[in-house]
Design a protein around this motif. Structure first.
Motif, PDB file in Angstrom:
ATOM      1  N   MET A   1       0.834  -1.173   0.000  1.00  0.00           N
ATOM      2  CA  MET A   1       0.000   0.000   0.000  1.00  0.00           C
ATOM      3  C   MET A   1       0.885   1.244   0.000  1.00  0.00           C
ATOM      4  O   MET A   1       1.870   1.318   0.730  1.00  0.00           O
ATOM      5  N   ALA A   2       0.529   2.190  -0.819  1.00  0.00           N
ATOM      6  CA  ALA A   2       1.323   3.413  -0.949  1.00  0.00           C
ATOM      7  C   ALA A   2       1.222   4.264   0.308  1.00  0.00           C
ATOM      8  O   ALA A   2       0.181   4.326   0.954  1.00  0.00           O
ATOM      9  N   GLN A   3       2.326   4.893   0.623  1.00  0.00           N
ATOM     10  CA  GLN A   3       2.357   5.832   1.740  1.00  0.00           C
ATOM     11  C   GLN A   3       2.472   7.243   1.184  1.00  0.00           C
ATOM     12  O   GLN A   3       3.113   7.466   0.147  1.00  0.00           O
ATOM     13  N   LEU A   4       1.864   8.183   1.874  1.00  0.00           N
ATOM     14  CA  LEU A   4       1.981   9.586   1.517  1.00  0.00           C
ATOM     15  C   LEU A   4       3.026  10.225   2.415  1.00  0.00           C
ATOM     16  O   LEU A   4       2.942  10.144   3.639  1.00  0.00           O
TER      17      LEU A   4
ATOM     18  N   PRO B   1       5.837  16.522  -8.743  1.00  0.00           N
ATOM     19  CA  PRO B   1       5.114  17.397  -7.818  1.00  0.00           C
ATOM     20  C   PRO B   1       4.319  16.565  -6.828  1.00  0.00           C
ATOM     21  O   PRO B   1       3.960  15.420  -7.098  1.00  0.00           O
ATOM     22  N   GLY B   2       4.059  17.143  -5.691  1.00  0.00           N
ATOM     23  CA  GLY B   2       3.265  16.449  -4.684  1.00  0.00           C
ATOM     24  C   GLY B   2       1.785  16.504  -5.027  1.00  0.00           C
ATOM     25  O   GLY B   2       1.371  17.159  -5.982  1.00  0.00           O
ATOM     26  N   ARG B   3       1.018  15.800  -4.235  1.00  0.00           N
ATOM     27  CA  ARG B   3      -0.445  15.786  -4.376  1.00  0.00           C
ATOM     28  C   ARG B   3      -1.043  16.688  -3.316  1.00  0.00           C
ATOM     29  O   ARG B   3      -0.729  16.558  -2.135  1.00  0.00           O
TER      30      ARG B   3
ATOM     31  N   VAL C   1      15.555  11.363  -0.293  1.00  0.00           N
ATOM     32  CA  VAL C   1      16.300  11.704  -1.504  1.00  0.00           C
ATOM     33  C   VAL C   1      17.712  12.187  -1.188  1.00  0.00           C
ATOM     34  O   VAL C   1      18.634  12.000  -1.968  1.00  0.00           O
ATOM     35  N   GLY C   2      17.880  12.819  -0.035  1.00  0.00           N
ATOM     36  CA  GLY C   2      19.191  13.327   0.335  1.00  0.00           C
ATOM     37  C   GLY C   2      19.441  14.750  -0.140  1.00  0.00           C
ATOM     38  O   GLY C   2      20.594  15.180  -0.221  1.00  0.00           O
TER      39      GLY C   2
ATOM     40  N   GLU D   1       6.509   6.879  -6.128  1.00  0.00           N
ATOM     41  CA  GLU D   1       6.953   7.847  -7.130  1.00  0.00           C
ATOM     42  C   GLU D   1       8.311   8.425  -6.749  1.00  0.00           C
ATOM     43  O   GLU D   1       9.169   8.632  -7.612  1.00  0.00           O
ATOM     44  N   VAL D   2       8.517   8.662  -5.479  1.00  0.00           N
ATOM     45  CA  VAL D   2       9.810   9.162  -5.006  1.00  0.00           C
ATOM     46  C   VAL D   2      10.880   8.088  -5.223  1.00  0.00           C
ATOM     47  O   VAL D   2      11.971   8.377  -5.731  1.00  0.00           O
TER      48      VAL D   2
END
Length: 67
Positions: A1-4, A32-34, A14-15, A47-48
């Motif tokens: 399940m995807a996490q936000l 871009p974010g949601r 990402v660093g 996505e990240v």
């Protein structure tokens, strides 16, 4: 399940600094974010992670390590 993820978690994953990521978003170099109904912004973890994989694969030093 995807996490936000909030921006702080994205930056850690990402660093890069948050300001660097916002600049990359403006230039179209980072997803871009949601926008949430509550007014916040979140990024989908997959996505990240996909962006990280693509960035690593495109980095010249990464290609040297993979060879």
């Amino acid at each position: 399940m995807a996490q936000l993820l909030p921006m702080k978690a994205v930056a850690e994953r990402v660093g890069y600094s948050e300001s660097k990521l916002y600049a990359m978003i403006r230039e179209g170099d980072f997803p871009p974010g949601r926008k949430l109904a509550t007014g916040g912004v979140r990024w989908i973890d997959s996505e990240v992670d996909d962006w990280i994989k693509r960035a690593y694969a495109q980095a010249p030093e990464a290609r040297l390590r993979l060879a």
